[in-house]
Write an enzyme that holds these catalytic residues in place. Structure first.
Site, PDB file in Angstrom:
ATOM      1  N   ASP A  67     148.437  65.645 -44.750  1.00  0.00           N
ATOM      2  CA  ASP A  67     149.337  65.750 -45.897  1.00  0.00           C
ATOM      3  C   ASP A  67     149.035  64.670 -46.926  1.00  0.00           C
ATOM      4  O   ASP A  67     148.279  63.723 -46.655  1.00  0.00           O
ATOM      5  CB  ASP A  67     150.807  65.675 -45.431  1.00  0.00           C
ATOM      6  CG  ASP A  67     151.044  64.596 -44.383  1.00  0.00           C
ATOM      7  OD1 ASP A  67     150.251  63.625 -44.329  1.00  0.00           O
ATOM      8  OD2 ASP A  67     152.003  64.718 -43.615  1.00  0.00           O
ATOM      9  N   ASN A 136     163.112  63.307 -37.474  1.00  0.00           N
ATOM     10  CA  ASN A 136     163.716  64.646 -37.493  1.00  0.00           C
ATOM     11  C   ASN A 136     162.797  65.688 -36.853  1.00  0.00           C
ATOM     12  O   ASN A 136     162.990  66.881 -37.042  1.00  0.00           O
ATOM     13  CB  ASN A 136     164.061  65.049 -38.932  1.00  0.00           C
ATOM     14  CG  ASN A 136     162.821  65.162 -39.819  1.00  0.00           C
ATOM     15  OD1 ASN A 136     161.701  64.928 -39.373  1.00  0.00           O
ATOM     16  ND2 ASN A 136     163.028  65.521 -41.078  1.00  0.00           N
ATOM     17  N   HIS A 138     159.692  66.328 -37.550  1.00  0.00           N
ATOM     18  CA  HIS A 138     158.673  66.976 -38.386  1.00  0.00           C
ATOM     19  C   HIS A 138     157.277  66.646 -37.855  1.00  0.00           C
ATOM     20  O   HIS A 138     157.070  65.617 -37.215  1.00  0.00           O
ATOM     21  CB  HIS A 138     158.826  66.605 -39.878  1.00  0.00           C
ATOM     22  CG  HIS A 138     158.445  65.222 -40.271  1.00  0.00           C
ATOM     23  ND1 HIS A 138     158.951  64.590 -41.383  1.00  0.00           N
ATOM     24  CD2 HIS A 138     157.597  64.317 -39.725  1.00  0.00           C
ATOM     25  CE1 HIS A 138     158.423  63.395 -41.501  1.00  0.00           C
ATOM     26  NE2 HIS A 138     157.609  63.200 -40.512  1.00  0.00           N
ATOM     27  N   GLU A 143     159.205  69.901 -42.454  1.00  0.00           N
ATOM     28  CA  GLU A 143     160.561  69.463 -42.186  1.00  0.00           C
ATOM     29  C   GLU A 143     161.330  70.568 -41.451  1.00  0.00           C
ATOM     30  O   GLU A 143     160.911  71.736 -41.477  1.00  0.00           O
ATOM     31  CB  GLU A 143     161.255  69.148 -43.525  1.00  0.00           C
ATOM     32  CG  GLU A 143     160.531  68.120 -44.395  1.00  0.00           C
ATOM     33  CD  GLU A 143     160.682  66.682 -43.919  1.00  0.00           C
ATOM     34  OE1 GLU A 143     160.742  66.443 -42.698  1.00  0.00           O
ATOM     35  OE2 GLU A 143     160.719  65.784 -44.780  1.00  0.00           O
TER      36      GLU A 143
HETATM   37  P1  PGA Z   1     155.448  56.999 -38.529  1.00  0.00           P
HETATM   38  O1  PGA Z   1     155.556  58.454 -39.167  1.00  0.00           O
HETATM   39  O2  PGA Z   1     154.198  56.987 -37.730  1.00  0.00           O
HETATM   40  O3  PGA Z   1     155.361  56.061 -39.697  1.00  0.00           O
HETATM   41  O4  PGA Z   1     156.678  56.814 -37.695  1.00  0.00           O
HETATM   42  C1  PGA Z   1     155.347  59.557 -38.347  1.00  0.00           C
HETATM   43  C2  PGA Z   1     155.625  60.829 -39.090  1.00  0.00           C
HETATM   44  O5  PGA Z   1     156.488  60.829 -39.990  1.00  0.00           O
HETATM   45  O6  PGA Z   1     155.018  61.855 -38.755  1.00  0.00           O
END
Ligand code: PGA
Length: 242
Positions: A67, A136, A138, A143
């Site tokens: 992304d 959450n 994702h 999302e």
């Molecule tokens: P993070 O993000 O590694 O900074 O916790 C993970 C994600 O949002 O997929």
């Protein structure tokens, strides 16, 4: 799901990093799907050290990142393009033309997403896909939603994601939109490696592993993948039924 629990994130970095190095040694022109965020940093550190020690070469490897933020210059300090170059690519012998990102500044985002999906197909699909997970649940920036997504698309980020990531940005500067690979596309990867560390991820992990498969818990779809390895520290695994 092959769930492996480790003492801390450094141990995960070694194990996950070694898995990626082994994949590259086995197939020097393999296609990797890569992730950003804090979680994969120890894994990337292990990989850059293995390269510096002459143990593995990335000169024929291709990568596709999951992304990218919209409306952030490509070379902005918080773009995922910058993150990946600083954390990984600048320290490897990977060729810049083999490194692929969605362009979050494309005027026509639908066309840009179609281009990216076609490039992944032309490369023969993703061999090993690295994932983090949001609080959450994702994956990529998919999302919680009413349906599982298919190919790459433009997404409005949820408050949960904005709250988790805004700490990296100057006040009010975090983008609210991003381009992301879709769920079906992630599921087409031959192998998937998901890493989660810390207590904040424990509920998402429990829902992903033990809950029903639902687009409200995007990562739960991984229950349907044939080859998924989950690396957890004890805190992220703490709510799982043992
Ligand atoms: P993070 O993000 O590694 O900074 O916790 C993970 C994600 O949002 O997929």
């Amino acid at each position: 799901m092959d769930i492996r629990i480790f003492k801390n994130e450094a141990e995960i970095g070694k194990a996950a990093g070694q898995l990626f190095c082994d994949a590259v040694k086995e197939n020097p022109s393999c296609v990797l799907g890569l992730a950003t965020g804090a979680t994969p940093v120890p894994t990337y550190n292990y990989i850059t050290k293995a390269y510096a020690d002459g143990k593995v070469s990335f000169k024929n490897v291709s990568t596709f990142n999951l992304d990218e933020y919209c409306d952030l210059p490509k070379t902005h300090k918080n773009s995922y393009y910058t993150f990946m170059h600083e954390q990984l690519f600048n320290s490897l012998d990977i060729k810049e033309e083999n490194v692929h990102f969605l362009d979050g500044n494309a005027e026509d985002t639908e066309e840009e997403c179609a281009r990216y999906d076609a490039e992944i197909n032309n490369a023969g699909g993703i061999d090993v896909q690295l994932l983090g997970i949001g609080n959450n649940a994702h994956i990529g920036f998919n999302e919680p939603a009413d349906e599982f997504t298919v190919g790459s698309f433009k997404v409005k980020l949820t408050d949960s994601t904005i709250n988790a990531n805004k700490i990296y940005f100057d006040e009010g500067a975090m983008p609210h939109y991003a381009l992301t690979m879709g769920i079906e596309q992630i599921m087409r990867a031959k192998k998937i490696v998901l890493i989660a560390t810390g207590e904040k991820k424990a509920e998402a992990i429990k829902n992903m592993v033990e809950g029903e498969v639902t687009p409200q818990v995007p990562a739960s779809i991984l229950q349907n993948h044939k080859d998924v390895v989950i690396f957890l520290d004890e805190a992220a695994a703490s709510l799982l039924n043992k």
